[in-house]
Design an enzyme around this catalytic site. Structure first.
Site, PDB file in Angstrom:
ATOM      1  N   ASP A  55     -37.428 -46.417  -6.045  1.00  0.00           N
ATOM      2  CA  ASP A  55     -38.372 -46.004  -5.002  1.00  0.00           C
ATOM      3  C   ASP A  55     -38.964 -47.215  -4.282  1.00  0.00           C
ATOM      4  O   ASP A  55     -40.186 -47.381  -4.217  1.00  0.00           O
ATOM      5  CB  ASP A  55     -39.499 -45.147  -5.576  1.00  0.00           C
ATOM      6  CG  ASP A  55     -39.013 -43.974  -6.400  1.00  0.00           C
ATOM      7  OD1 ASP A  55     -37.927 -43.452  -6.096  1.00  0.00           O
ATOM      8  OD2 ASP A  55     -39.722 -43.567  -7.336  1.00  0.00           O
ATOM      9  N   GLU A 223     -37.322 -34.454  -1.040  1.00  0.00           N
ATOM     10  CA  GLU A 223     -38.486 -35.288  -1.341  1.00  0.00           C
ATOM     11  C   GLU A 223     -38.374 -36.616  -0.608  1.00  0.00           C
ATOM     12  O   GLU A 223     -37.517 -36.809   0.243  1.00  0.00           O
ATOM     13  CB  GLU A 223     -38.629 -35.502  -2.851  1.00  0.00           C
ATOM     14  CG  GLU A 223     -37.432 -36.123  -3.520  1.00  0.00           C
ATOM     15  CD  GLU A 223     -37.529 -36.102  -5.045  1.00  0.00           C
ATOM     16  OE1 GLU A 223     -38.456 -35.475  -5.583  1.00  0.00           O
ATOM     17  OE2 GLU A 223     -36.659 -36.709  -5.689  1.00  0.00           O
TER      18      GLU A 223
END
Length: 334
Positions: A55, A223
């Site tokens: 991420d 997402e």
């Protein structure tokens, strides 16, 4: 004494010699943005050093260097001077973040940080949760340097509970063409949401919430939103399918666009992203598994797509590619 004599001698010689003709200064090389996509997905660009990342979010600092943050215990920091060689630089909260543990189940792991530099400060939005839970919250921290231990907790921005139909993780700050601040976020359930922020504080402004994208049909797996303005469009980047399963991950990077930051966003075929639309930009290929959780950062040579992917051994690694735009204005990696 001899130094002064040498300087005098050199100055005297300069007085009788013709002045050298200066060599022309080469113009800086500016790469033209390509408009023809490659025939297949390129591999990630070359990176070296401490390249384990999950991420990732990156900001280019005022001095031209790079600051990267990613998911990890107390949020991991990396730095680079050239966008190629990366070095670990500690964590955001070396003393821990006890205000988050009611959402993490006591874990120090904090997820999906989003970093930007505005008004002389670094803004870091990040999420606290446990896997598959909607007991989640997004927090803000700020710093004037971005260094480990320099960050000030500014509190919670938004939270969700098990009764919420969306999930408060994966934040991303976007500032629109009018200077208004917004935060996109969301994971699974009813998908990607958008709230407005107060530019003076970075905190939530009002109570309205807008739906930007949602999967329909057999899966709700969407997402990691990232909204980026290019030309007259806002591009909503998201990740579809399964993260966090090592080399078995099926994450893939999708995009839609809108002329308004609040939407509606549609894909290349005109399908609304609130109805499952999305144009694929990058997916697994060869030894690149599950690329996703992307961030777009403008740089001096191109717009740059940062993401993570999994190696054959399941390790999450930093991926970097440049972005081009085709004749219809849709992005591709090269």
């Amino acid at each position: 004494m001899w130094k002064r004599a040498l300087v005098a001698l050199l100055l005297g010689a300069a007085a009788v010699r013709p002045e050298p003709v200066p060599e022309p200064v080469p113009e800086p090389v500016v790469l033209a943005t390509p408009t023809t996509p490659p025939s297949s997905y390129p591999n990630p660009g070359r990176v070296t050093g401490d390249i384990g990342a999950h991420d990732p979010s990156v900001v280019k600092r005022p001095d031209g260097s790079y600051l990267l943050v990613h998911t990890g215990d107390n949020i991991t920091i990396k730095t680079s001077t050239d966008r190629t060689a990366w070095h670990n630089a500690g964590v955001v909260f070396p003393g821990g973040a006890p205000w988050t543990t009611s959402y993490t189940g006591g874990s120090a792991s904090l997820w999906a940080p989003d970093i930007s530099y505005r008004n002389g400060h670094y803004y870091l939005y990040y999420s606290a949760s446990t896997f598959g839970s909607r007991n989640s919250a997004i927090f803000l921290a700020t710093s004037t340097t971005g260094a480990s231990g320099s960050w000030t907790n500014q509190g919670m921005i938004i939270s969700t509970t098990s009764s919420s139909n969306y999930n408060a993780i994966d934040p991303n700050l976007v500032v629109d063409a009018q200077g208004r601040w917004w935060l996109s976020f969301g994971s699974f359930w009813t998908g990607i949401k958008l709230i407005q922020l107060d530019p003076a504080t970075g905190k939530r402004l009002g109570t309205s919430i807008t739906g930007l994208a949602q999967r329909t049909g057999g899966t709700t797996a969407i997402e990691a939103p990232f909204v980026f303005r290019h030309g007259s469009y806002y591009y909503l980047w998201v990740s579809f399918d399964a993260c966090c399963q090592g080399a078995s991950s099926t994450y893939r990077i999708m995009v839609g666009r809108s002329t308004s930051v609040t939407g509606p966003y549609v894909d290349r075929n005109g399908v609304a992203m609130t109805s499952g639309g999305g144009t694929q930009v990058l997916a697994g290929h060869g030894s690149v598994h599950g690329p996703g959780h992307q961030a777009v950062v403008p740089d001096s040579d191109a717009e740059v797509l940062y993401y993570h992917y999994y190696a054959d051994n399941g390790a999450p690694l930093l991926g970097i590619n440049l972005l081009g735009y085709d004749s219809a204005g849709w992005p591709f990696v090269y």
